[in-house]
Each structure stands twice: as structure tokens, then as C-alpha cells.
Write an enzyme that holds these catalytic residues in place. Structure first.
Site, PDB file in Angstrom:
ATOM      1  N   ASP A 384      36.822  35.485  80.254  1.00 51.10           N
ATOM      2  CA  ASP A 384      36.138  35.880  79.012  1.00 51.10           C
ATOM      3  C   ASP A 384      35.916  37.400  79.064  1.00 51.10           C
ATOM      4  O   ASP A 384      35.546  37.959  80.086  1.00 51.10           O
ATOM      5  CB  ASP A 384      34.798  35.156  78.914  1.00 51.10           C
ATOM      6  CG  ASP A 384      34.132  35.350  77.563  1.00 51.10           C
ATOM      7  OD1 ASP A 384      34.319  34.491  76.665  1.00 51.10           O
ATOM      8  OD2 ASP A 384      33.457  36.403  77.381  1.00 51.10           O
ATOM      9  N   GLU A 428      37.942  35.574  72.329  1.00 51.56           N
ATOM     10  CA  GLU A 428      38.165  36.578  73.390  1.00 51.56           C
ATOM     11  C   GLU A 428      38.276  35.918  74.748  1.00 51.56           C
ATOM     12  O   GLU A 428      38.165  36.549  75.782  1.00 51.56           O
ATOM     13  CB  GLU A 428      37.036  37.618  73.359  1.00 51.56           C
ATOM     14  CG  GLU A 428      35.809  37.309  74.182  1.00 51.56           C
ATOM     15  CD  GLU A 428      34.961  36.138  73.673  1.00 51.56           C
ATOM     16  OE1 GLU A 428      35.436  35.380  72.801  1.00 51.56           O
ATOM     17  OE2 GLU A 428      33.851  35.959  74.175  1.00 51.56           O
TER      18      GLU A 428
HETATM   19  N1  LIG Z   1      38.467  41.590  67.195  1.00 51.21           N
HETATM   20  C1  LIG Z   1      38.424  40.306  67.459  1.00 51.21           C
HETATM   21  N2  LIG Z   1      37.280  39.733  67.786  1.00 51.21           N
HETATM   22  C2  LIG Z   1      37.210  38.406  68.109  1.00 51.21           C
HETATM   23  C3  LIG Z   1      38.355  37.610  68.068  1.00 51.21           C
HETATM   24  N3  LIG Z   1      37.985  36.353  68.434  1.00 51.21           N
HETATM   25  C4  LIG Z   1      36.634  36.383  68.694  1.00 51.21           C
HETATM   26  N4  LIG Z   1      36.160  37.623  68.501  1.00 51.21           N
HETATM   27  C5  LIG Z   1      34.817  38.091  68.664  1.00 51.21           C
HETATM   28  O1  LIG Z   1      34.380  37.979  69.978  1.00 51.21           O
HETATM   29  C6  LIG Z   1      33.011  37.931  70.006  1.00 51.21           C
HETATM   30  C7  LIG Z   1      32.492  36.976  71.030  1.00 51.21           C
HETATM   31  O2  LIG Z   1      31.104  37.164  71.157  1.00 51.21           O
HETATM   32  P1  LIG Z   1      30.179  36.258  72.001  1.00 51.21           P
HETATM   33  O3  LIG Z   1      30.707  34.888  72.056  1.00 51.21           O
HETATM   34  O4  LIG Z   1      28.852  36.406  71.437  1.00 51.21           O
HETATM   35  O5  LIG Z   1      30.206  36.834  73.439  1.00 51.21           O
HETATM   36  P2  LIG Z   1      30.081  38.278  74.046  1.00 51.21           P
HETATM   37  O6  LIG Z   1      29.690  39.219  73.009  1.00 51.21           O
HETATM   38  O7  LIG Z   1      31.474  38.594  74.649  1.00 51.21           O
HETATM   39  O8  LIG Z   1      29.076  38.118  75.119  1.00 51.21           O
HETATM   40  P3  LIG Z   1      29.325  37.510  76.531  1.00 51.21           P
HETATM   41  O9  LIG Z   1      30.321  36.456  76.449  1.00 51.21           O
HETATM   42  O10 LIG Z   1      28.049  37.007  76.980  1.00 51.21           O
HETATM   43  O11 LIG Z   1      29.832  38.655  77.341  1.00 51.21           O
HETATM   44  C8  LIG Z   1      32.593  37.574  68.584  1.00 51.21           C
HETATM   45  O12 LIG Z   1      31.963  38.722  67.985  1.00 51.21           O
HETATM   46  C9  LIG Z   1      33.888  37.277  67.876  1.00 51.21           C
HETATM   47  O13 LIG Z   1      33.838  37.725  66.543  1.00 51.21           O
HETATM   48  C10 LIG Z   1      39.572  38.231  67.653  1.00 51.21           C
HETATM   49  O14 LIG Z   1      40.638  37.618  67.576  1.00 51.21           O
HETATM   50  N5  LIG Z   1      39.533  39.565  67.399  1.00 51.21           N
END
Ligand SMILES: Nc1nc2c(ncn2[C@@H]2O[C@H](COP(=O)(O)OP(=O)(O)OP(=O)(O)O)[C@@H](O)[C@H]2O)c(=O)[nH]1
Length: 513
Positions: A384, A428
Site C-alpha cells: 500500500d 493505491e
Molecule cells: N490518483 C489516484 N488516486 C487514487 C487512485 N485509487 C485510489 N486513490 C486514492 O488513494 C487514496 C487512499 O487513501 P486512504 O485509503 O485513506 O489511505 P492513505 O491516505 O494512503 O493512508 P494510509 O493507507 O493509512 O497510508 C484515496 O484518496 C483515493 O482517492 C487512483 O487510481 N489514482
């Protein structure tokens, strides 16, 4: 249609057209050759059968002429014998009766005459004697005067002084007992008799039947004008060449009378110096044959046209079949290509180019089955990106996408063997399946990944880690899978648990459970 398929189709079509063209040329040449040969041989047969007809007709007419002259000769001989017995002077009434009787039974005769040594008419079948009747000037009289033989003499055609008809004089010399000249016995044969006989035959306008003397003088020739009677044909090939080698036969030559080419049959009489010819006009033969040949040729042309039409239809059908075949092949190729694209689209993540979640699930399932079957260790890494929400919020979603691609490329570089699968698990999150990998090796590899991603140095001002670059956390779990259907969920859950721990332990690290 692909370019290659088009080229192949073009080559096949032109080859096919060439083959069909060669086939049609060969067939039509054969038809033309056979028909040409058939026509030629039928023309030769026509000429040959016409020659046979002409020869047969001339022989038949020569027999008829021979009989006519023989009857006349026998009559003259009979009369001469009678004269030798009973004399001339005192028997004129009885002789006249005799002559009339003989004339009545022989239709060819125009008259019978007896002349004395001066050419005076002594006895005749003529009803009235012409005034000062004397035939001493006639050729036949002069002939017998000068020749002592007893043979019958056939003269040229003359006009009768008694009847006015055109006649052929047939004469004999009369002798005294001491052999001196006593007079001439004459029978005249009507030209009209031969006219009637020859008219009996159904012949063409320019076909000829002719009776000639052996020296070439014409006695009668149908259908030519009577003005040609007594004309000499001695220069004709018949007399200069043909009759010198055979007394009967057939040949084609140009008539000396009217210049027309004819097929002549000819026959020389055995007993008399006479020749009979029967000539068929070549132009007429050509026209008769041509009418049949034209019909035959037209039928052949129709046959050839049908053949070409048939060939054209077959060629067209083959063209259509080939075209359909090539089109089908092209469509099939297109479908295969599209299928391949769809397949890859269904298994590949569009943003990072890694395997997508679907492929990950399939791969993990297969790997678990193999691990279970072979009892080999199977490791799973759940990855992650740390504080990625902050990254997105700070740098924008587009930059977030770019960041995910860089991280994905970095992870991909750690694929060690074809069986390893690096996948985007979702958002992500990434996951790596490592078949046949022990826990220690998996952890080492995970730690290397953590270092390498951080080493990319992607700035992340809002990161919770001190370096302020983009980092990842990895949860590692290794198992030798059982045959349990929940093995997949279990494995993911365990790796997730390890990931959770890595996150809680400050991120930017790998944890194995
Ligand atoms: N740019 C982009 N963002 C994505 C994509 N898929 C998921 N995200 C973003 O990834 C973020 C994941 O956030 P969280 O699940 O809150 O986790 P985090 O901010 O990484 O926090 P931790 O996991 O605790 O480190 C979200 O803001 C999603 O919008 C994508 O394909 N592109």
C-alpha cells in the site's frame, strides 16, 4: 482484409483467370481444329462423291449413246444386206416401206436415206423429196466415196435438208459386187432425241451433259446453246491429257466452253469414236455444301459461345467463392486480434500496465493449487502506498496517477521469475504473488522493494515519514496451501494483517507474519 490476404487473393485471382483463359483457349482451339478438320473432310467427301456421280453418269450415258448408235448401225447393216439381195432400182417402193417401218420403231431416227453414186436421193423416209435433191456435197458422202471400208461413219451435226432438224448423220457405204462404189446408206439421229434424254436428268443450271466425237467436236451439250454444236474441244484437258491415259474417269478442270470450273466424269464409247461427259458445276457444289457447312459452323460458334459463357459463369462463381473465403479469413483474423485485445484488456490494469485484480485472483488461485499439489511454499505481498490521500490532495489526482505508475514500474522490476505476478490490487494497493518462495526470501524481497520505492525520491511533502518522499508499506505472508477452498481468502487476510501491522509500525517498511 489484411494487405497480405489481399495480395494472396489478387495472385490467386489472376492465376485463376490465367488458367481459365488457357483452358478456354485450348478448348476453343480444339473445337476449331476438330470442326475445321470435319468441314475440310466433308468438302473432300463432297468432291469425291461428286466425282463418283459424274463418272457413273458419264458411263451410264455412254451406254445409252452406244445403244442408240448400235441400233442405228444394225438397222443400216440390215438394210444394206437387203439391198445387196434385192437391188435398188426396181425395189424403191418396197424399200421405202422398209425404211419407214425401221424409222417408226427407232425414236432417235429423223430419217433413213439411200443415195446413188452421184448423191441423188433414191429412197428415203422423207415425205417429199426436195427439188434437185442431191447430197453429194455432204461430208459423209465424200467420205464413203473416198473410203472403201464397210464401217459405219458418224459425221458432224448438220441441218437436215428434208426435215430441217439438227441431225447426226450415221452412214454406210454401198458397194457393187465388184467392190465399186454403189452409193450411200444414211440414218440421221435427231439432236432433239439426246436433248430429251439429257433433259430427263435433274441437274443444276450450270451442270453439263455432252456428247462429243472422239476428235473433240461437240454433237450435243446440255444446257449450252446449239450454236456451240460442232465446236471443237480438242484443246481441252479431256482430249489433250485425260483420254490418252484412260477411257473413263473423273477430273476437275475449267471448261473450255464457258470457263466455269466443273467436276467432269468422262467415258469413251468402245464401239464408236464418241465421248460422253457429265460435268457438275463446282460453284454450285460449293454453294450446296456451304449451306450445310454454314449451319454446322454456326452451331459450332454457338457451342463455343456457350462454352465461353459457361467458363465465365464458373470463373465468376470461383471468384465470388475466393472473395468470400478471403473476406472470411480477414474477418476471422480481425476477430482473433480483437479477442486478444479484449482478453488482455480484461486481465491488464489500464493505468499501470500491471496485471489487474481479475488476473491476480486467477493467478493466486492457480498458485495456491500448485502449492497444495507440490507442497511448495507460496508467498504473498500486499503493498500500500503510504498517505496517498494526502499526496492526491496536495499534488492533485493526475500527479497521483503518475506516482502510481512510477511505483508500479519499480515493483515490476522485482519480478524474478515468470511465475511471479505483480498486480494492482485496487486503488493505491498492489499485490505480488511469489510461488515457490520461502518466507525469508519473500521478506527480503519486500524490504528491497520498500527501499527502492523510497529510493525513487518522489517528493511527498505531506508524508508522515521523515524523508518526505513517496514510500510503501508491505505485508508478507507465506504458506504451504491446503486444499481448503478458503485458502485464497485466508492468505490475503494474513498478508493484509501484516500490512496493517507495517502501517501501524510507522509505514515505509515490510512486515512478515
Ligand atoms: N490518483 C489516484 N488516486 C487514487 C487512485 N485509487 C485510489 N486513490 C486514492 O488513494 C487514496 C487512499 O487513501 P486512504 O485509503 O485513506 O489511505 P492513505 O491516505 O494512503 O493512508 P494510509 O493507507 O493509512 O497510508 C484515496 O484518496 C483515493 O482517492 C487512483 O487510481 N489514482
Amino acid at each position: 482484409m489484411t494487405e497480405q490476404t489481399g495480395v494472396v487473393a489478387g495472385v490467386s485471382k489472376s492465376m485463376l483467370r490465367q488458367m481459365m483463359l488457357i483452358f478456354l483457349v485450348v478448348i476453343s482451339s480444339a473445337v476449331l481444329a476438330v470442326n475445321g478438320w470435319t468441314l475440310w473432310s466433308s468438302w473432300q467427301r463432297m468432291l469425291s462423291s461428286t466425282e463418283d456421280n459424274a463418272r457413273n453418269l458419264s458411263i451410264s450415258l455412254s451406254r445409252q449413246a452406244g445403244d442408240t448408235f448400235l441400233q442405228t448401225e444394225l438397222t443400216l447393216q440390215d438394210l444394206r444386206d437387203r439391198i445387196n439381195i434385192v437391188g435398188l432400182r426396181h425395189q424403191s417402193a418396197a424399200l421405202t416401206q422398209q425404211l419407214l417401218q425401221r424409222k417408226a420403231v427407232l425414236p432417235q431416227l429423223d430419217g433413213l436415206f439411200i443415195y446413188d453414186t452421184e448423191g441423188n436421193w433414191i429412197v428415203s423416209t422423207a415425205s417429199a423429196l426436195p427439188a434437185n435433191a442431191n447430197n453429194a456435197d455432204r461430208e459423209y458422202f465424200q467420205y464413203h466415196l473416198k473410203h472403201s471400208d464397210n464401217q459405219v461413219h458418224i459425221g458432224d451435226v448438220v441441218r437436215s435438208r428434208s426435215s430441217g432438224n439438227l441431225i447426226i448423220p450415221v452412214s454406210m457405204r454401198l458397194n457393187n459386187f465388184d467392190g465399186t462404189f454403189r452409193g450411200v446408206l444414211l440414218a440421221t439421229i435427231r439432236i432433239d432425241f439426246f436433248r430429251q434424254v439429257y433433259d430427263y436428268y435433274n441437274l443444276g443450271e450450270h451442270d453439263i451433259l455432252g456428247l462429243m466425237k472422239a476428235n473433240g467436236n461437240i454433237l450435243y451439250a446440255r444446257p449450252l446453246s446449239d450454236t456451240l454444236i460442232n465446236k471443237s474441244l480438242s484443246a481441252s484437258p479431256l482430249f489433250t491429257r485425260l483420254l490418252k491415259t484412260s477411257s473413263a474417269g473423273a477430273a476437275m478442270y475449267r471448261s473450255a466452253l464457258d470457263g466455269r470450273e466443273r467436276i467432269f466424269g468422262y467415258s469413251r464409247l468402245k464401239r464408236y469414236p464418241l465421248v460422253v461427259v457429265a460435268g457438275y458445276d463446282k460453284q454450285q457444289i460449293w454453294r450446296t455444301w456451304g449451306a450445310d457447312a454454314f449451319t454446322f459452323a454456326m452451331l459450332s460458334v454457338v457451342l463455343l459461345l456457350l462454352l465461353f459463357l459457361f467458363g465465365f459463369i464458373v470463373l465468376r462463381h470461383i471468384h465470388l467463392n475466393l472473395k468470400n473465403q478471403f473476406e472470411l479469413t480477414a474477418v476471422r483474423d480481425q476477430l482473433t486480434a480483437m479477442n486478444r485485445t479484449l482478453q488482455s484488456l480484461a486481465l491488464i490494469d489500464g493505468l499501470t500496465g500491471l496485471a489487474n485484480r481479475r488476473q491476480f485472483d486467477l493467478w493466486l488461485q492457480r498458485s495456491i493449487e500448485r502449492s497444495s499439489r507440490q507442497q511448495t511454499p507460496l508467498s504473498l505481498l500486499m503493498i500500500d502506498v503510504d498517505t496517498f490521500k494526502n499526496y492526491n490532495d496536495h499534488y492533485g489526482h493526475q500527479a497521483g496517477d503518475h506516482c502510481l505508475k512510477q511505483v508500479a514500474a519499480c515493483l515490476q522490476q522485482h519480478q524474478r521469475q515468470p511465475d511471479d505476478l505483480v498486480a494492482r490490487y485496487g486503488g493505491e494497493e498492489f499485490a505480488i504473488v511469489l510461488p515457490n518462495t520461502h518466507a525469508a526470501d519473500a521478506l527480503l524481497l519486500a524490504q528491497q522493494m520498500v527501499r527502492d520505492v523510497a529510493g525513487l525520491g518522489i517528493p511527498h511533502e505531506k508524508s508522515s515519514v521523515a524523508e518526505k518522499v513517496v514510500t510503501i508499506s508491505i505485508g508478507v505472508h507465506t504458506t504451504i496451501a491446503g486444499r481448503d477452498s478458503a485458502a485464497q481468502d485466508q492468505l490475503i487476510a494474513e498478508a493484509d494483517k501484516a500490512l496493517y501491522q507495517a502501517k501501524n509500525s510507522g509505514k515505509n517498511q515490510a512486515v512478515a507474519l
